[in-house]
Scaffold this motif. Structure first.
Motif, PDB file in Angstrom:
ATOM      1  N   GLY A   5      10.475 -10.200 -23.495  1.00  0.00           N
ATOM      2  CA  GLY A   5      10.227  -8.793 -23.225  1.00  0.00           C
ATOM      3  C   GLY A   5       9.501  -8.526 -21.930  1.00  0.00           C
ATOM      4  O   GLY A   5       9.449  -7.387 -21.455  1.00  0.00           O
ATOM      5  N   VAL A   6       8.898  -9.573 -21.347  1.00  0.00           N
ATOM      6  CA  VAL A   6       8.256  -9.423 -20.038  1.00  0.00           C
ATOM      7  C   VAL A   6       9.298  -9.713 -18.971  1.00  0.00           C
ATOM      8  O   VAL A   6       9.948 -10.758 -18.984  1.00  0.00           O
ATOM      9  CB  VAL A   6       7.058 -10.373 -19.887  1.00  0.00           C
ATOM     10  CG1 VAL A   6       6.469 -10.266 -18.484  1.00  0.00           C
ATOM     11  CG2 VAL A   6       5.990 -10.047 -20.925  1.00  0.00           C
ATOM     12  N   THR A   7       9.477  -8.762 -18.061  1.00  0.00           N
ATOM     13  CA  THR A   7      10.518  -8.868 -17.035  1.00  0.00           C
ATOM     14  C   THR A   7       9.909  -8.742 -15.650  1.00  0.00           C
ATOM     15  O   THR A   7       8.731  -8.396 -15.489  1.00  0.00           O
ATOM     16  CB  THR A   7      11.561  -7.758 -17.219  1.00  0.00           C
ATOM     17  OG1 THR A   7      10.931  -6.481 -16.950  1.00  0.00           O
ATOM     18  CG2 THR A   7      12.124  -7.750 -18.645  1.00  0.00           C
ATOM     19  N   GLN A   8      10.722  -8.998 -14.664  1.00  0.00           N
ATOM     20  CA  GLN A   8      10.284  -8.847 -13.282  1.00  0.00           C
ATOM     21  C   GLN A   8       9.885  -7.405 -13.001  1.00  0.00           C
ATOM     22  O   GLN A   8       9.021  -7.131 -12.168  1.00  0.00           O
ATOM     23  CB  GLN A   8      11.407  -9.283 -12.329  1.00  0.00           C
ATOM     24  CG  GLN A   8      10.976  -9.438 -10.884  1.00  0.00           C
ATOM     25  CD  GLN A   8       9.935 -10.532 -10.689  1.00  0.00           C
ATOM     26  OE1 GLN A   8       9.994 -11.570 -11.340  1.00  0.00           O
ATOM     27  NE2 GLN A   8       8.985 -10.300  -9.787  1.00  0.00           N
ATOM     28  N   GLU A   9      10.500  -6.487 -13.742  1.00  0.00           N
ATOM     29  CA  GLU A   9      10.253  -5.064 -13.512  1.00  0.00           C
ATOM     30  C   GLU A   9       8.937  -4.595 -14.133  1.00  0.00           C
ATOM     31  O   GLU A   9       8.297  -3.688 -13.596  1.00  0.00           O
ATOM     32  CB  GLU A   9      11.414  -4.220 -14.085  1.00  0.00           C
ATOM     33  CG  GLU A   9      12.713  -4.325 -13.311  1.00  0.00           C
ATOM     34  CD  GLU A   9      13.389  -5.682 -13.460  1.00  0.00           C
ATOM     35  OE1 GLU A   9      13.256  -6.300 -14.552  1.00  0.00           O
ATOM     36  OE2 GLU A   9      14.017  -6.138 -12.481  1.00  0.00           O
TER      37      GLU A   9
END
Length: 248
Positions: free
Chosen positions: A70-74
């Motif tokens: 759930g942790v993304t670059q965005e």
């Protein structure tokens, strides 16, 4: 890249101890794990188990967050900003110095032992935490990661190298360095950073390492409390006076 905030403090110091910060000198007391959980929840990212949260105390925050579903670059930068804001506002003050550590640091200084900190925490935050906890005057140099937490770093090897330069131990040969400098930490990263420079590492078991991690990492010694740590430092550094009495 780690910052280098302190000039060399080597002249006059016969031996040195390099300490990790969170989980070694200071107990985050849930400030780190709770803050990460709150930041994730605010971004509608699943909050992992307490065991996973505990494992995030020690390594660089960016590295730990990127491993979570759930942790993304965005969203990672926003999650980090949310966490840091909470940590600065309340987390630092909620943290606690481990029993006996303040007295041990003071006595090491009185014995002429250089005291450095090598942490994965951004260096300005490390300075501030030490000030908030009243330890700043008991540490001779502080070394941490880049202020920009989106800049990756490869662990503690370079940070420990900065500490060695500050205490003047980078010019010692391998045998001298091993005899005169000891690393103290609570996670595998501390052991690896120490061994990369030929240092002995005392693993403290009051920190955040999962069971067996320090042993598997090859920690040279283990300490269960400040009194055991004092005994080991006295032995390894060849100090003539007892350290235990000040922390027992």
């Amino acid at each position: 890249m780690p910052l280098s905030s302190a000039p060399s403090v080597s002249t006059g110091f016969a031996s040195s101890v390099i300490f990790d910060l969170d989980g070694t000198l200071v107990d985050p007391a849930g400030a780190i794990t709770g803050g990460i959980a709150a930041a994730l929840a605010a971004h509608r990212v699943p909050v992992p188990s307490q065991q996973v949260l505990d494992s995030m105390v020690g390594p660089p925050l960016l590295t730990s967050l990127k491993a979570l579903p759930g942790v993304t670059q965005e969203n990672v930068a926003s999650i980090m900003d949310h966490y840091r804001s909470s940590y600065l506002n309340s987390g630092m003050a909620a943290s606690k110095v481990y029993p006996g550590i303040r007295e041990l640091l003071q006595t090491l200084g009185e014995f002429g032992v250089a005291r450095a900190v090598a942490t994965s925490k951004p260096e300005p935050l490390a300075h501030r935490l030490l000030e908030v906890q009243g330890l700043a005057g008991l540490i001779d140099s502080v070394h941490g990661s880049d202020t920009d937490e989106t800049v990756p770093h490869s662990g503690k090897t370079e940070i420990v190298a900065a500490a060695l330069r500050a205490v003047g131990a980078d010019g010692l040969d391998e045998h001298q360095r091993r005899d005169r400098v000891v690393m103290v930490g609570d996670r595998i990263f501390d052991v690896a950073g120490a061994h990369a420079h030929g240092l002995r590492c005392i693993g403290v078991t009051w920190g955040y390492a999962p069971d067996g991690e320090l042993e598997a990492a090859g920690a040279d010694h283990l300490a269960a409390d400040a009194a055991q740590l004092a005994d080991l430092l006295q032995q390894l550094l060849g100090l003539s006076s007892s350290l235990r009495s000040v922390v027992a």
